[in-house]
Design a protein around this motif. Structure first.
Motif, PDB file in Angstrom:
ATOM      1  N   ALA A  14       0.791  -1.452   0.155  1.00 12.94           N
ATOM      2  CA  ALA A  14      -0.075   0.023   0.075  1.00 12.94           C
ATOM      3  C   ALA A  14       0.707   1.451  -0.150  1.00 12.94           C
ATOM      4  CB  ALA A  14      -1.485   0.051   1.012  1.00 12.94           C
ATOM      5  N   GLY A  15       0.528   2.248  -1.062  1.00 13.78           N
ATOM      6  CA  GLY A  15       0.942   2.798  -0.978  1.00 13.78           C
ATOM      7  C   GLY A  15       2.268   3.594  -1.692  1.00 13.78           C
ATOM      8  N   SER A  62     -12.306   6.875  -7.676  1.00 16.17           N
ATOM      9  CA  SER A  62     -11.666   6.021  -6.136  1.00 16.17           C
ATOM     10  C   SER A  62     -10.600   6.119  -7.492  1.00 16.17           C
ATOM     11  CB  SER A  62     -12.303   4.532  -6.635  1.00 16.17           C
ATOM     12  OG  SER A  62     -12.412   4.549  -7.836  1.00 16.17           O
ATOM     13  N   VAL A  63     -10.558   6.710  -8.492  1.00 16.48           N
ATOM     14  CA  VAL A  63      -8.797   6.384  -8.804  1.00 16.48           C
ATOM     15  C   VAL A  63      -8.736   8.196  -9.328  1.00 16.48           C
ATOM     16  CG1 VAL A  63      -8.900   4.860  -9.262  1.00 16.48           C
ATOM     17  CG2 VAL A  63      -9.031   6.506 -11.522  1.00 16.48           C
ATOM     18  N   LYS A  64      -8.981   9.245  -9.148  1.00 13.92           N
ATOM     19  CA  LYS A  64      -9.012  10.731  -9.649  1.00 13.92           C
ATOM     20  C   LYS A  64      -7.520  11.188  -8.260  1.00 13.92           C
ATOM     21  CE  LYS A  64     -13.607  11.847 -11.606  1.00 13.92           C
ATOM     22  NZ  LYS A  64     -14.535  12.977 -11.303  1.00 13.92           N
ATOM     23  N   GLY A  65      -6.769  11.733  -9.327  1.00 12.87           N
ATOM     24  CA  GLY A  65      -5.390  11.705  -8.285  1.00 12.87           C
ATOM     25  C   GLY A  65      -4.523  11.051  -7.762  1.00 12.87           C
ATOM     26  N   ARG A  66      -4.941  10.114  -8.378  1.00 10.91           N
ATOM     27  CA  ARG A  66      -3.994   8.272  -7.792  1.00 10.91           C
ATOM     28  C   ARG A  66      -3.538   8.291  -9.489  1.00 10.91           C
ATOM     29  NH1 ARG A  66      -5.210   4.170  -5.048  1.00 10.91           N
ATOM     30  NH2 ARG A  66      -7.418   4.650  -6.252  1.00 10.91           N
ATOM     31  N   LYS A  86      -3.731   1.509  -3.522  1.00 10.94           N
ATOM     32  CA  LYS A  86      -4.853   0.601  -2.113  1.00 10.94           C
ATOM     33  C   LYS A  86      -4.881  -0.265  -1.588  1.00 10.94           C
ATOM     34  CE  LYS A  86      -6.790   5.004  -1.417  1.00 10.94           C
ATOM     35  NZ  LYS A  86      -8.280   6.079  -1.557  1.00 10.94           N
ATOM     36  N   PRO A  87      -5.168  -1.532  -0.501  1.00 14.14           N
ATOM     37  CA  PRO A  87      -5.454  -2.752  -1.246  1.00 14.14           C
ATOM     38  C   PRO A  87      -6.897  -2.612  -1.814  1.00 14.14           C
ATOM     39  CG  PRO A  87      -5.183  -1.923   1.313  1.00 14.14           C
ATOM     40  CD  PRO A  87      -5.499  -1.113   0.499  1.00 14.14           C
ATOM     41  N   GLU A  88      -7.445  -1.863  -1.368  1.00 13.59           N
ATOM     42  CA  GLU A  88      -8.786  -2.570  -2.426  1.00 13.59           C
ATOM     43  C   GLU A  88      -8.498  -2.064  -4.665  1.00 13.59           C
ATOM     44  OE1 GLU A  88      -8.050   0.330   0.055  1.00 13.59           O
ATOM     45  OE2 GLU A  88      -9.074   1.656   0.023  1.00 13.59           O
ATOM     46  N   ASP A  89      -7.385  -1.503  -4.791  1.00 13.50           N
ATOM     47  CA  ASP A  89      -7.322  -1.207  -6.203  1.00 13.50           C
ATOM     48  C   ASP A  89      -6.839  -2.473  -6.290  1.00 13.50           C
ATOM     49  OD1 ASP A  89      -5.003   1.222  -5.036  1.00 13.50           O
ATOM     50  OD2 ASP A  89      -7.382   1.268  -6.641  1.00 13.50           O
ATOM     51  N   THR A  90      -6.837  -4.003  -5.685  1.00 14.57           N
ATOM     52  CA  THR A  90      -6.637  -5.115  -5.674  1.00 14.57           C
ATOM     53  C   THR A  90      -7.406  -5.552  -6.862  1.00 14.57           C
ATOM     54  OG1 THR A  90      -5.244  -5.732  -3.914  1.00 14.57           O
ATOM     55  CG2 THR A  90      -6.386  -7.484  -4.645  1.00 14.57           C
ATOM     56  N   ALA A  91      -7.354  -6.334  -8.074  1.00 16.76           N
ATOM     57  CA  ALA A  91      -7.546  -6.878  -9.237  1.00 16.76           C
ATOM     58  C   ALA A  91      -7.415  -7.172 -10.102  1.00 16.76           C
ATOM     59  CB  ALA A  91      -8.722  -5.612  -9.609  1.00 16.76           C
ATOM     60  N   MET A  92      -7.416  -8.159 -11.176  1.00 21.46           N
ATOM     61  CA  MET A  92      -7.602  -8.003 -12.148  1.00 21.46           C
ATOM     62  C   MET A  92      -7.584  -6.888 -13.401  1.00 21.46           C
ATOM     63  SD  MET A  92      -5.728  -9.942 -14.786  1.00 21.46           S
ATOM     64  CE  MET A  92      -6.589 -12.246 -14.301  1.00 21.46           C
ATOM     65  N   TYR A  93      -6.630  -5.964 -14.000  1.00 21.28           N
ATOM     66  CA  TYR A  93      -6.982  -5.400 -14.727  1.00 21.28           C
ATOM     67  C   TYR A  93      -6.401  -5.117 -16.489  1.00 21.28           C
ATOM     68  CZ  TYR A  93      -6.152  -1.964 -10.711  1.00 21.28           C
ATOM     69  OH  TYR A  93      -6.812  -0.901  -9.526  1.00 21.28           O
ATOM     70  N   TYR A  94      -7.480  -4.568 -17.284  1.00 23.87           N
ATOM     71  CA  TYR A  94      -7.863  -5.019 -18.541  1.00 23.87           C
ATOM     72  C   TYR A  94      -7.494  -3.909 -19.754  1.00 23.87           C
ATOM     73  CZ  TYR A  94     -10.008  -9.770 -16.680  1.00 23.87           C
ATOM     74  OH  TYR A  94     -10.177  -9.846 -16.605  1.00 23.87           O
ATOM     75  N   CYS A  95      -7.297  -3.914 -20.206  1.00 22.43           N
ATOM     76  CA  CYS A  95      -7.028  -3.027 -21.357  1.00 22.43           C
ATOM     77  C   CYS A  95      -8.500  -3.056 -22.212  1.00 22.43           C
ATOM     78  CB  CYS A  95      -5.416  -2.915 -22.593  1.00 22.43           C
ATOM     79  SG  CYS A  95      -5.834  -1.656 -23.332  1.00 22.43           S
ATOM     80  N   VAL A 121      -2.574  -7.262 -10.476  1.00 20.08           N
ATOM     81  CA  VAL A 121      -2.546  -6.343  -9.665  1.00 20.08           C
ATOM     82  C   VAL A 121      -2.905  -6.624  -8.157  1.00 20.08           C
ATOM     83  CG1 VAL A 121      -2.866  -3.741  -8.216  1.00 20.08           C
ATOM     84  CG2 VAL A 121      -2.659  -4.033 -11.506  1.00 20.08           C
ATOM     85  N   THR A 122      -1.894  -6.715  -7.356  1.00 25.88           N
ATOM     86  CA  THR A 122      -2.533  -7.098  -5.658  1.00 25.88           C
ATOM     87  C   THR A 122      -1.778  -6.270  -4.906  1.00 25.88           C
ATOM     88  OG1 THR A 122      -2.271  -9.011  -6.615  1.00 25.88           O
ATOM     89  CG2 THR A 122      -2.342  -8.749  -4.346  1.00 25.88           C
ATOM     90  N   VAL A 123      -2.825  -5.694  -4.207  1.00 33.70           N
ATOM     91  CA  VAL A 123      -1.993  -4.484  -3.338  1.00 33.70           C
ATOM     92  C   VAL A 123      -2.007  -4.351  -2.056  1.00 33.70           C
ATOM     93  CG1 VAL A 123      -1.612  -2.061  -2.576  1.00 33.70           C
ATOM     94  CG2 VAL A 123      -2.542  -2.695  -5.255  1.00 33.70           C
ATOM     95  N   SER A 124      -0.858  -5.440  -1.014  1.00 32.71           N
ATOM     96  CA  SER A 124      -0.791  -5.712   0.417  1.00 32.71           C
ATOM     97  C   SER A 124      -1.159  -4.551   1.599  1.00 32.71           C
ATOM     98  CB  SER A 124       0.450  -6.686   0.612  1.00 32.71           C
ATOM     99  OG  SER A 124       1.343  -5.915   0.882  1.00 32.71           O
ATOM    100  N   SER A 125      -1.564  -5.024   2.254  1.00 33.75           N
ATOM    101  CA  SER A 125      -1.578  -3.835   3.625  1.00 33.75           C
ATOM    102  C   SER A 125      -0.880  -3.728   4.273  1.00 33.75           C
ATOM    103  CB  SER A 125      -2.952  -3.473   4.313  1.00 33.75           C
ATOM    104  OG  SER A 125      -2.434  -5.018   4.686  1.00 33.75           O
TER     105      SER A 125
END
Length: 125
Positions: A14-15, A62-66, A86-95, A121-125
């Motif tokens: 995270a971060g 949820s992602v504005k500014g980041r 953030k951990p809540e950004d964890t997901a499979m990302y698709y183009c 993408v996996t984000v750990s706390s």
């Protein structure tokens, strides 16, 4: 037929930051809108960021500014720069891509007929 290949996913604390890439090829006419979407386990696919050929961008709240979406036309590559993850950004990302020039509902996955295979993408706390 437009073909999309994502890369750049991984695990981060995270971060931290990651940059996703999407290589674009094929199609008689290039896509007009290209974007990034994500899908977490048990959740629906959602729009993250979309960019049009005119350079205009649309982001999920949820992602504005980041997160920042950008495109290198010389390399036929779309990017997603992700900061302050953030951990809540964890997901499979698709183009995804579409040749439809309508500016409506750009974050709606159903608007996009062409998809890559995804990158995790996996984000750990």
């Amino acid at each position: 037929q437009v073909q999309l290949v994502e890369s750049g996913g991984g695990s981060v604390q995270a971060g931290g930051s990651l940059r996703l890439s999407c290589a674009v090829s094929g199609g008689t006419y290039g896509p007009y809108y290209m974007g990034w979407f994500r899908q977490a386990p048990g959740k629906e696919r959602e729009g993250v960021a979309v960019r049009g050929n005119d350079g205009r961008t649309t982001y999920a709240d949820s992602v504005k500014g980041r997160f920042t979406i950008s495109q290198d036309n010389d390399k036929n590559t779309l990017y997603l720069h992700m900061n302050a993850l953030k951990p809540e950004d964890t997901a499979m990302y698709y183009c995804a891509a579409t040749q439809n020039t309508s500016p409506r509902d750009l974050l709606l996955p159903a608007r996009f007929p062409y998809w890559g295979q995804g990158t995790q993408v996996t984000v750990s706390s």
